[in-house]
Scaffold this motif. Structure first.
Motif, PDB file in Angstrom:
ATOM      1  N   GLN A 142       0.828  -1.204   0.000  1.00 12.22           N
ATOM      2  CA  GLN A 142       0.000   0.000   0.000  1.00 12.22           C
ATOM      3  C   GLN A 142       0.867   1.261   0.000  1.00 12.22           C
ATOM      4  OE1 GLN A 142      -3.280   0.223  -0.493  1.00 12.22           O
ATOM      5  NE2 GLN A 142      -3.096   2.442  -0.468  1.00 12.22           N
ATOM      6  N   CYS A 143       1.933   1.251   0.772  1.00 11.99           N
ATOM      7  CA  CYS A 143       2.800   2.430   0.856  1.00 11.99           C
ATOM      8  C   CYS A 143       3.594   2.643  -0.438  1.00 11.99           C
ATOM      9  CB  CYS A 143       3.724   2.313   2.064  1.00 11.99           C
ATOM     10  SG  CYS A 143       2.806   2.478   3.625  1.00 11.99           S
ATOM     11  N   ILE A 144       4.046   1.567  -1.059  1.00 13.06           N
ATOM     12  CA  ILE A 144       4.723   1.712  -2.350  1.00 13.06           C
ATOM     13  C   ILE A 144       3.739   2.257  -3.387  1.00 13.06           C
ATOM     14  CG2 ILE A 144       5.797   0.467  -4.287  1.00 13.06           C
ATOM     15  CD1 ILE A 144       7.091  -1.394  -2.201  1.00 13.06           C
ATOM     16  N   PHE A 145       2.522   1.751  -3.365  1.00 14.97           N
ATOM     17  CA  PHE A 145       1.484   2.229  -4.283  1.00 14.97           C
ATOM     18  C   PHE A 145       1.229   3.721  -4.077  1.00 14.97           C
ATOM     19  CE2 PHE A 145      -3.144   2.957  -4.947  1.00 14.97           C
ATOM     20  CZ  PHE A 145      -3.152   2.879  -6.328  1.00 14.97           C
ATOM     21  N   GLU A 146       1.069   4.141  -2.835  1.00 14.63           N
ATOM     22  CA  GLU A 146       0.825   5.563  -2.539  1.00 14.63           C
ATOM     23  C   GLU A 146       2.019   6.416  -2.956  1.00 14.63           C
ATOM     24  OE1 GLU A 146      -2.038   6.868  -1.658  1.00 14.63           O
ATOM     25  OE2 GLU A 146      -2.963   4.887  -1.511  1.00 14.63           O
ATOM     26  N   ALA A 147       3.233   5.936  -2.673  1.00 19.15           N
ATOM     27  CA  ALA A 147       4.440   6.682  -3.061  1.00 19.15           C
ATOM     28  C   ALA A 147       4.551   6.776  -4.584  1.00 19.15           C
ATOM     29  CB  ALA A 147       5.680   6.026  -2.459  1.00 19.15           C
ATOM     30  N   SER A 148       4.096   5.743  -5.282  1.00 24.56           N
ATOM     31  CA  SER A 148       4.151   5.780  -6.747  1.00 24.56           C
ATOM     32  C   SER A 148       3.199   6.843  -7.300  1.00 24.56           C
ATOM     33  CB  SER A 148       3.837   4.406  -7.350  1.00 24.56           C
ATOM     34  OG  SER A 148       2.468   4.081  -7.242  1.00 24.56           O
ATOM     35  N   LYS A 149       2.057   7.001  -6.676  1.00 20.82           N
ATOM     36  CA  LYS A 149       1.120   8.039  -7.121  1.00 20.82           C
ATOM     37  C   LYS A 149       1.709   9.434  -6.890  1.00 20.82           C
ATOM     38  CE  LYS A 149      -2.589   6.689  -4.951  1.00 20.82           C
ATOM     39  NZ  LYS A 149      -3.980   6.481  -4.499  1.00 20.82           N
ATOM     40  N   VAL A 150       2.394   9.606  -5.771  1.00 21.96           N
ATOM     41  CA  VAL A 150       3.058  10.886  -5.508  1.00 21.96           C
ATOM     42  C   VAL A 150       4.151  11.115  -6.546  1.00 21.96           C
ATOM     43  CG1 VAL A 150       4.540  12.128  -3.872  1.00 21.96           C
ATOM     44  CG2 VAL A 150       2.522  10.884  -3.044  1.00 21.96           C
ATOM     45  N   TRP A 151       4.926  10.072  -6.857  1.00 23.02           N
ATOM     46  CA  TRP A 151       5.989  10.183  -7.858  1.00 23.02           C
ATOM     47  C   TRP A 151       5.405  10.635  -9.192  1.00 23.02           C
ATOM     48  CZ3 TRP A 151       7.450   8.831 -12.633  1.00 23.02           C
ATOM     49  CH2 TRP A 151       8.774   8.965 -12.987  1.00 23.02           C
ATOM     50  N   VAL A 152       4.307  10.017  -9.603  1.00 23.90           N
ATOM     51  CA  VAL A 152       3.683  10.353 -10.889  1.00 23.90           C
ATOM     52  C   VAL A 152       3.284  11.830 -10.903  1.00 23.90           C
ATOM     53  CG1 VAL A 152       1.633   9.954 -12.340  1.00 23.90           C
ATOM     54  CG2 VAL A 152       2.919   8.010 -11.432  1.00 23.90           C
ATOM     55  N   SER A 153       2.718  12.314  -9.816  1.00 24.85           N
ATOM     56  CA  SER A 153       2.292  13.715  -9.792  1.00 24.85           C
ATOM     57  C   SER A 153       3.476  14.684  -9.803  1.00 24.85           C
ATOM     58  CB  SER A 153       1.388  13.990  -8.579  1.00 24.85           C
ATOM     59  OG  SER A 153       2.140  13.931  -7.379  1.00 24.85           O
ATOM     60  N   LYS A 154       4.626  14.255  -9.281  1.00 23.50           N
ATOM     61  CA  LYS A 154       5.800  15.134  -9.209  1.00 23.50           C
ATOM     62  C   LYS A 154       6.736  15.019 -10.413  1.00 23.50           C
ATOM     63  CE  LYS A 154       7.699  15.811  -4.927  1.00 23.50           C
ATOM     64  NZ  LYS A 154       8.404  15.342  -3.709  1.00 23.50           N
ATOM     65  N   TYR A 155       6.924  13.797 -10.920  1.00 24.24           N
ATOM     66  CA  TYR A 155       8.007  13.563 -11.870  1.00 24.24           C
ATOM     67  C   TYR A 155       7.606  13.081 -13.257  1.00 24.24           C
ATOM     68  CZ  TYR A 155      10.798  13.651  -7.587  1.00 24.24           C
ATOM     69  OH  TYR A 155      11.377  14.010  -6.414  1.00 24.24           O
ATOM     70  N   ALA A 156       6.467  12.481 -13.394  1.00 25.46           N
ATOM     71  CA  ALA A 156       6.100  11.882 -14.679  1.00 25.46           C
ATOM     72  C   ALA A 156       5.960  12.939 -15.767  1.00 25.46           C
ATOM     73  CB  ALA A 156       4.806  11.079 -14.570  1.00 25.46           C
ATOM     74  N   LYS A 157       6.459  12.574 -16.948  1.00 25.61           N
ATOM     75  CA  LYS A 157       6.286  13.460 -18.100  1.00 25.61           C
ATOM     76  C   LYS A 157       4.809  13.516 -18.433  1.00 25.61           C
ATOM     77  CE  LYS A 157      10.208  11.464 -20.065  1.00 25.61           C
ATOM     78  NZ  LYS A 157      10.443  10.450 -21.047  1.00 25.61           N
ATOM     79  N   LYS A 158       4.391  14.646 -18.840  1.00 26.41           N
ATOM     80  CA  LYS A 158       2.991  14.803 -19.261  1.00 26.41           C
ATOM     81  C   LYS A 158       2.896  14.423 -20.733  1.00 26.41           C
ATOM     82  CE  LYS A 158       2.274  16.369 -15.194  1.00 26.41           C
ATOM     83  NZ  LYS A 158       2.202  15.373 -14.182  1.00 26.41           N
ATOM     84  N   HIS A 159       2.149  13.384 -21.014  1.00 27.20           N
ATOM     85  CA  HIS A 159       2.051  12.868 -22.384  1.00 27.20           C
ATOM     86  C   HIS A 159       0.847  13.462 -23.083  1.00 27.20           C
ATOM     87  CE1 HIS A 159       5.225  10.016 -21.659  1.00 27.20           C
ATOM     88  NE2 HIS A 159       4.644   9.741 -20.510  1.00 27.20           N
TER      89      HIS A 159
END
Length: 159
Positions: A142-159
């Motif tokens: 659950q914590c890895i999943f939540e951290a991944s969502k935070v990562w996406v909002s901060k770092y993911a390229k906008k496609h």
């Protein structure tokens, strides 16, 4: 989103593409009716060893106009690829995060760490949870999943 051949170039740069991966790609392209003279060179190459096949694969990438990224660029692309999959909620986060760590193993993110392991790639929180030994597997996932969502909002390229 990278094309299939661009993603193969990323895996090539990361050192995780194997001879059989290239041969499978060539055969799948031919099955789709896609042709390149380099495909014939790859299939005719004997013995089918990395040294020969990889040189031909580089020739194919050049023919397609696909640049081989640096290891740093490849690691960042692989992180984004895998974190987006984890954030989708369709995989077991800890299992998929292990795959991410395996695929960026050739990248030296240890020496580039500022405060916490993996912080230069933004995956320090996920690494912390992955190696947590005081939580249940469900809590870690659950914590890895939540951290991944935070990562996406901060770092993911906008496609």
């Amino acid at each position: 989103m990278s094309t299939e051949v661009e993603f193969l170039a990323i895996k090539y740069a990361a050192g995780i593409l194997r001879t059989n991966d290239i041969l499978e790609y060539v055969n799948s392209q031919l099955d789709k009716g896609i042709w390149s003279d380099v495909f014939l060179e790859i299939l005719d190459c004997e013995p089918k060893v990395w040294l020969s096949i990889s040189a031909l694969f580089e020739k194919y990438l050049k023919e397609k106009g696909v640049l081989i990224p640096t290891l740093e660029e490849a690691a960042r692309e692989l992180v984004e690829h895998h974190v987006l999959i984890i954030a989708s909620g369709k995989v077991t986060p800890s299992v998929h995060f292990r795959k991410l760590l395996d695929e960026i193993d050739n990248y030296d993110y240890y020496s580039k760490t500022k405060d916490y392991l993996g912080d230069n790639l933004g995956i320090d929180q996920m690494i912390g949870w992955y190696y947590a030994d005081c939580c249940t597997a469900d809590e870690i996932n659950q914590c890895i999943f939540e951290a991944s969502k935070v990562w996406v909002s901060k770092y993911a390229k906008k496609h």
